[in-house]
Design a protein around this motif. Structure first.
Motif, PDB file in Angstrom:
ATOM      1  N   VAL A 240       0.952  -0.759  -0.367  1.00  0.00           N
ATOM      2  CA  VAL A 240      -0.247   0.145   0.223  1.00  0.00           C
ATOM      3  C   VAL A 240       1.065   1.258   0.139  1.00  0.00           C
ATOM      4  O   VAL A 240       0.506   2.341   0.170  1.00  0.00           O
ATOM      5  N   GLY A 241       1.958   0.907   0.492  1.00  0.00           N
ATOM      6  CA  GLY A 241       2.855   2.425  -0.060  1.00  0.00           C
ATOM      7  C   GLY A 241       3.891   2.889   1.286  1.00  0.00           C
ATOM      8  O   GLY A 241       4.524   3.508   1.026  1.00  0.00           O
ATOM      9  N   PHE A 242       3.903   2.268   2.196  1.00  0.00           N
ATOM     10  CA  PHE A 242       4.164   2.066   3.211  1.00  0.00           C
ATOM     11  C   PHE A 242       6.160   1.613   3.307  1.00  0.00           C
ATOM     12  O   PHE A 242       6.377   0.601   2.501  1.00  0.00           O
ATOM     13  N   ASN A 243       7.095   1.904   3.749  1.00  0.00           N
ATOM     14  CA  ASN A 243       8.522   1.594   3.438  1.00  0.00           C
ATOM     15  C   ASN A 243       8.693   1.337   4.617  1.00  0.00           C
ATOM     16  O   ASN A 243      10.055   1.105   4.777  1.00  0.00           O
ATOM     17  N   ASN A 244       8.231   1.161   5.742  1.00  0.00           N
ATOM     18  CA  ASN A 244       8.662   0.853   6.835  1.00  0.00           C
ATOM     19  C   ASN A 244       7.632   0.716   8.561  1.00  0.00           C
ATOM     20  O   ASN A 244       6.586   0.865   7.816  1.00  0.00           O
ATOM     21  N   VAL A 245       7.957  -1.091   8.374  1.00  0.00           N
ATOM     22  CA  VAL A 245       6.802  -1.593   9.524  1.00  0.00           C
ATOM     23  C   VAL A 245       6.164  -0.806  10.548  1.00  0.00           C
ATOM     24  O   VAL A 245       5.013  -0.747  10.761  1.00  0.00           O
ATOM     25  N   ALA A 246       7.350  -0.217  11.593  1.00  0.00           N
ATOM     26  CA  ALA A 246       7.148   0.085  12.287  1.00  0.00           C
ATOM     27  C   ALA A 246       6.121   1.645  12.018  1.00  0.00           C
ATOM     28  O   ALA A 246       4.818   1.805  13.036  1.00  0.00           O
ATOM     29  N   ASN A 247       5.908   2.190  11.485  1.00  0.00           N
ATOM     30  CA  ASN A 247       5.476   3.463  10.603  1.00  0.00           C
ATOM     31  C   ASN A 247       3.973   2.877  10.306  1.00  0.00           C
ATOM     32  O   ASN A 247       3.048   3.962  10.521  1.00  0.00           O
ATOM     33  N   PHE A 248       4.057   2.347   9.566  1.00  0.00           N
ATOM     34  CA  PHE A 248       2.735   1.457   9.379  1.00  0.00           C
ATOM     35  C   PHE A 248       2.028   1.013  10.243  1.00  0.00           C
ATOM     36  O   PHE A 248       0.614   1.427  10.510  1.00  0.00           O
ATOM     37  N   ASN A 249       2.619   0.159  11.359  1.00  0.00           N
ATOM     38  CA  ASN A 249       1.756  -0.022  12.312  1.00  0.00           C
ATOM     39  C   ASN A 249       0.952   1.177  13.351  1.00  0.00           C
ATOM     40  O   ASN A 249       0.094   1.398  13.679  1.00  0.00           O
ATOM     41  N   ARG A 250       2.081   1.932  13.232  1.00  0.00           N
ATOM     42  CA  ARG A 250       1.706   3.600  14.343  1.00  0.00           C
ATOM     43  C   ARG A 250       0.715   3.805  13.734  1.00  0.00           C
ATOM     44  O   ARG A 250      -0.105   4.463  14.511  1.00  0.00           O
ATOM     45  N   ARG A 251       0.091   4.008  12.028  1.00  0.00           N
ATOM     46  CA  ARG A 251      -0.662   5.166  11.871  1.00  0.00           C
ATOM     47  C   ARG A 251      -1.403   4.136  11.687  1.00  0.00           C
ATOM     48  O   ARG A 251      -2.464   5.331  11.662  1.00  0.00           O
ATOM     49  N   PHE A 252      -1.463   3.182  11.343  1.00  0.00           N
ATOM     50  CA  PHE A 252      -2.976   2.344  11.371  1.00  0.00           C
ATOM     51  C   PHE A 252      -3.491   2.503  12.873  1.00  0.00           C
ATOM     52  O   PHE A 252      -4.641   2.671  12.873  1.00  0.00           O
ATOM     53  N   LEU A 253      -2.419   2.754  13.471  1.00  0.00           N
ATOM     54  CA  LEU A 253      -3.565   2.066  15.340  1.00  0.00           C
ATOM     55  C   LEU A 253      -4.452   3.412  16.057  1.00  0.00           C
ATOM     56  O   LEU A 253      -4.974   3.748  16.430  1.00  0.00           O
ATOM     57  N   GLN A 254      -3.472   4.905  15.052  1.00  0.00           N
ATOM     58  CA  GLN A 254      -3.417   5.747  15.397  1.00  0.00           C
ATOM     59  C   GLN A 254      -4.613   6.394  14.165  1.00  0.00           C
ATOM     60  O   GLN A 254      -6.168   7.518  14.868  1.00  0.00           O
ATOM     61  N   ILE A 255      -5.336   5.701  12.911  1.00  0.00           N
ATOM     62  CA  ILE A 255      -6.316   5.440  12.619  1.00  0.00           C
ATOM     63  C   ILE A 255      -6.963   4.936  12.677  1.00  0.00           C
ATOM     64  O   ILE A 255      -8.347   5.282  13.110  1.00  0.00           O
ATOM     65  N   LYS A 256      -7.375   3.986  12.429  1.00  0.00           N
ATOM     66  CA  LYS A 256      -8.617   3.468  12.978  1.00  0.00           C
ATOM     67  C   LYS A 256      -8.670   2.506  14.785  1.00  0.00           C
ATOM     68  O   LYS A 256      -9.575   1.437  15.317  1.00  0.00           O
ATOM     69  N   GLY A 257      -7.745   3.205  15.342  1.00  0.00           N
ATOM     70  CA  GLY A 257      -7.848   2.459  16.702  1.00  0.00           C
ATOM     71  C   GLY A 257      -7.324   1.103  17.128  1.00  0.00           C
ATOM     72  O   GLY A 257      -8.000   1.156  18.116  1.00  0.00           O
ATOM     73  N   MET A 258      -6.699   0.516  16.447  1.00  0.00           N
ATOM     74  CA  MET A 258      -6.457  -1.182  16.712  1.00  0.00           C
ATOM     75  C   MET A 258      -5.053  -1.353  15.310  1.00  0.00           C
ATOM     76  O   MET A 258      -5.092  -0.555  15.160  1.00  0.00           O
ATOM     77  N   THR A 259      -5.226  -2.188  16.266  1.00  0.00           N
ATOM     78  CA  THR A 259      -3.561  -3.093  15.406  1.00  0.00           C
ATOM     79  C   THR A 259      -4.327  -3.933  14.024  1.00  0.00           C
ATOM     80  O   THR A 259      -5.017  -3.826  14.099  1.00  0.00           O
ATOM     81  N   PRO A 260      -3.254  -4.030  12.847  1.00  0.00           N
ATOM     82  CA  PRO A 260      -2.994  -4.170  11.779  1.00  0.00           C
ATOM     83  C   PRO A 260      -4.171  -5.905  11.724  1.00  0.00           C
ATOM     84  O   PRO A 260      -4.729  -6.663  11.435  1.00  0.00           O
ATOM     85  N   LYS A 261      -3.869  -6.568  13.125  1.00  0.00           N
ATOM     86  CA  LYS A 261      -3.471  -7.586  13.278  1.00  0.00           C
ATOM     87  C   LYS A 261      -5.378  -7.523  13.920  1.00  0.00           C
ATOM     88  O   LYS A 261      -6.617  -8.443  14.228  1.00  0.00           O
ATOM     89  N   GLU A 262      -5.226  -6.970  15.118  1.00  0.00           N
ATOM     90  CA  GLU A 262      -6.725  -6.717  15.691  1.00  0.00           C
ATOM     91  C   GLU A 262      -8.182  -6.563  14.740  1.00  0.00           C
ATOM     92  O   GLU A 262      -8.782  -6.532  14.760  1.00  0.00           O
ATOM     93  N   PHE A 263      -7.404  -5.681  13.110  1.00  0.00           N
ATOM     94  CA  PHE A 263      -8.382  -5.403  13.198  1.00  0.00           C
ATOM     95  C   PHE A 263      -8.335  -6.356  11.848  1.00  0.00           C
ATOM     96  O   PHE A 263      -9.896  -6.869  11.412  1.00  0.00           O
ATOM     97  N   ARG A 264      -7.835  -7.686  11.577  1.00  0.00           N
ATOM     98  CA  ARG A 264      -8.048  -8.831  10.276  1.00  0.00           C
ATOM     99  C   ARG A 264      -9.088  -9.927  11.516  1.00  0.00           C
ATOM    100  O   ARG A 264     -10.043 -10.333  10.969  1.00  0.00           O
TER     101      ARG A 264
END
Length: 308
Positions: A271-295
């Motif tokens: 999806v265009g992120f080049n850093n997993v830590a940044n991806f996880n941080r942004r996901f939590l910030q926007i969705k209120g949960m981690t990608p794993k929790e979202f799935r």
């Protein structure tokens, strides 16, 4: 990570809309169809259709799924979904025997309203509402009033029903206390030329969100300084450029999390992120949960398979 059932939403065809499920019978309504049902019910599933639906929950609490949005609902929850926008409401506090009435719903088509608005200027007031509905709209503070209008629509037909329906659309169109559920939306403002340029950039970003680009590059594309571009972009989208791109990428990640079994790390780069830590941080910030929790939570949108 395997799954035994499809992840995509089910397309609802008109021929399955039986009065036994809560629909008004064919021939008993015109442009606006009334529907009510309890829980469990076969209609409660992850699905989409060509019509708009205005959902008002009258009993139970649980989780609501609209596009890539996951949230909670309770009595008074009022949401308008647009054509082809997947949705489902899963009740989590029902008694063993279920509930006889959980949802009251109005279903109406897109084309006839837009065609009518071409010849009836008053109807044009609802067009921005219809555009916002593409992403799902949750309304606040008007559920009691809408419930009264549902009752009048339910017990009327013909011109009287359509009159009550346009009154209801007017209330929704004028309601300023709402939120979009599935993604961001362009807002109209005075400078049409600038809005058109920003709209073009939004289309470009949407199409190329997985690639790397800078705001400076996009400013050159539209011939605007960075400060002017930032000001107009914020006014048009309600987001800074960086926040908008992050939200777009996270929304795409949500789609992949819901509809594929790809590893989360791979989705991050897809999806265009080049850093997993940044991806996880942004996901939590926007969705209120981690990608794993979202799935994991997203799997519940199929909950009706067991309940129906």
């Amino acid at each position: 990570m395997g799954h035994t059932r499809p992840r995509g939403p089910e397309l609802e065809h008109d021929f399955v809309r039986s009065p036994k499920l809560g629909y008004e019978p064919h021939g008993s309504y015109g442009c606006v169809r009334y529907l009510e049902h309890g829980f469990p019910n076969p209609l409660v599933r992850w699905h989409y259709h060509e019509e708009y639906e205005l959902h008002l929950i009258v009993r139970t609490r649980g989780k609501v799924f609209v596009g890539d949005y996951i949230g909670h609902f309770e009595p008074g929850h009022l949401v308008l979904t647009g054509p082809r926008l997947p949705h489902n409401w899963i009740s989590t506090d029902t008694p063993p025997e279920g509930v006889e009435l959980r949802d009251v719903v109005l279903q109406f088509p897109d084309g006839p309203l837009r065609q009518a608005a071409e010849g009836i200027p008053e109807l044009r007031e609802v067009l921005p509402l219809l555009e916002r509905a593409r992403y799902g709209i949750e309304f606040f503070g008007i559920s009691d009033r809408i419930m009264s209008q549902y009752e009048r629509i339910k017990h009327s037909s013909g011109l009287r029903r359509f009159s009550e329906f346009t009154d209801l659309l007017g209330v929704l169109a004028q309601c300023s206390d709402y939120r979009l559920l599935s993604t961001v939306q362009l807002q109209s403002f005075d400078d049409d030329a600038a809005l058109a340029r920003i709209s073009g950039i939004v289309d470009y970003i949407t199409e190329h969100s997985a690639t790397q680009f800078s705001m400076a590059e996009l400013c050159r594309r539209v011939g605007m300084t960075e400060s002017r571009f930032s000001r107009y972009f914020r006014k048009a989208t309600g987001n800074t450029f960086t926040d908008f791109v992050n939200r777009l990428r996270i929304n795409r990640a949500c789609q992949l999390l819901m509809e594929s079994d790809r590893y989360i790390t791979n989705i991050c780069y897809d999806v265009g992120f080049n850093n997993v830590a940044n991806f996880n941080r942004r996901f939590l910030q926007i969705k209120g949960m981690t990608p794993k929790e979202f799935r994991r939570q997203a799997e519940a949108r199929f909950g009706s398979d067991e309940a129906a």
